[in-house]
Design an enzyme around this catalytic site. Structure first.
Site, PDB file in Angstrom:
ATOM      1  N   CYS A 175     -19.079  27.213  22.665  1.00 26.32           N
ATOM      2  CA  CYS A 175     -18.694  26.098  23.531  1.00 26.32           C
ATOM      3  C   CYS A 175     -18.854  24.739  22.851  1.00 26.32           C
ATOM      4  O   CYS A 175     -17.921  23.925  22.834  1.00 26.32           O
ATOM      5  CB  CYS A 175     -19.454  26.140  24.857  1.00 26.32           C
ATOM      6  N   HIS A 194     -12.545  25.200  27.414  1.00 28.46           N
ATOM      7  CA  HIS A 194     -13.851  25.619  26.880  1.00 28.46           C
ATOM      8  C   HIS A 194     -13.755  26.981  26.228  1.00 28.46           C
ATOM      9  O   HIS A 194     -12.760  27.682  26.353  1.00 28.46           O
ATOM     10  CB  HIS A 194     -14.914  25.589  27.989  1.00 28.46           C
ATOM     11  N   HIS A 211     -24.041  24.748  28.713  1.00 33.13           N
ATOM     12  CA  HIS A 211     -22.626  24.950  28.389  1.00 33.13           C
ATOM     13  C   HIS A 211     -21.911  23.602  28.427  1.00 33.13           C
ATOM     14  O   HIS A 211     -22.308  22.710  29.182  1.00 33.13           O
ATOM     15  CB  HIS A 211     -21.988  25.916  29.399  1.00 33.13           C
TER      16      HIS A 211
END
Length: 157
Positions: free
Chosen positions: A71, A133, A121
């Site tokens: 990520c 993402h 994240h």
């Protein structure tokens, strides 16, 4: 003498600073300077475009491109291509971004998912409640609706 020699120029009548102020909507800038408000959208838009161009690239823990990403690796890669340097982890990116309320988020801003005070994240805001993402192992870079209310937003400085 011509009529023009008796009419002072706009700059001499109002002063250079006043003309600059009027020309940029009230923001005082040095000649040739670009305000953050004007510079940011181009950088953020380019980073968003780069992230979108990686659609389908596989997730790999610790990878920062150009063919595999985790990520924060996707955000590092995307912003680097747009001319900005980001730290490597989602938490470090949160710590160094300018924190903004959800009501001020713009395309290209970073979206941080958190549990308590820890960020786990990050993605790039694409508008309409969606992010680009790299989700997790076994998945690929994709556009997805924000699935949690536990998010914070940051703008790359």
């Amino acid at each position: 003498m011509s009529a023009q020699t008796h009419v002072p120029s706009l700059l001499s009548r109002t002063g250079t600073a006043s003309v600059l102020l009027a020309a940029v909507g009230g923001t005082m800038l040095a000649p040739g300077a670009v305000s953050e408000a004007h510079a940011q959208p181009a950088t953020a838009a380019k980073a968003l475009h780069v992230a979108a161009s990686k659609k389908g690239a596989p997730y790999k823990h610790g990878a920062a491109g150009p063919h595999r990403f985790d990520c924060s690796g996707l955000t590092v890669f995307s912003y680097k291509k747009a001319g900005k340097s980001l730290p490597r982890t989602a938490q470090q990116q949160y710590n160094t971004s300018r924190h903004i309320p959800a009501s001020s988020r713009k395309r290209g801003d970073l979206v941080f998912f958190h549990h308590g005070s820890g960020v786990y994240h990050v993605g790039i805001y694409a508008g309409a409640g969606k992010i680009w993402h790299s989700p997790k192992s076994g998945q690929v870079v994709r556009l997805e609706r924000i699935w949690s209310k536990s998010v914070w937003y940051g703008r790359v400085r």
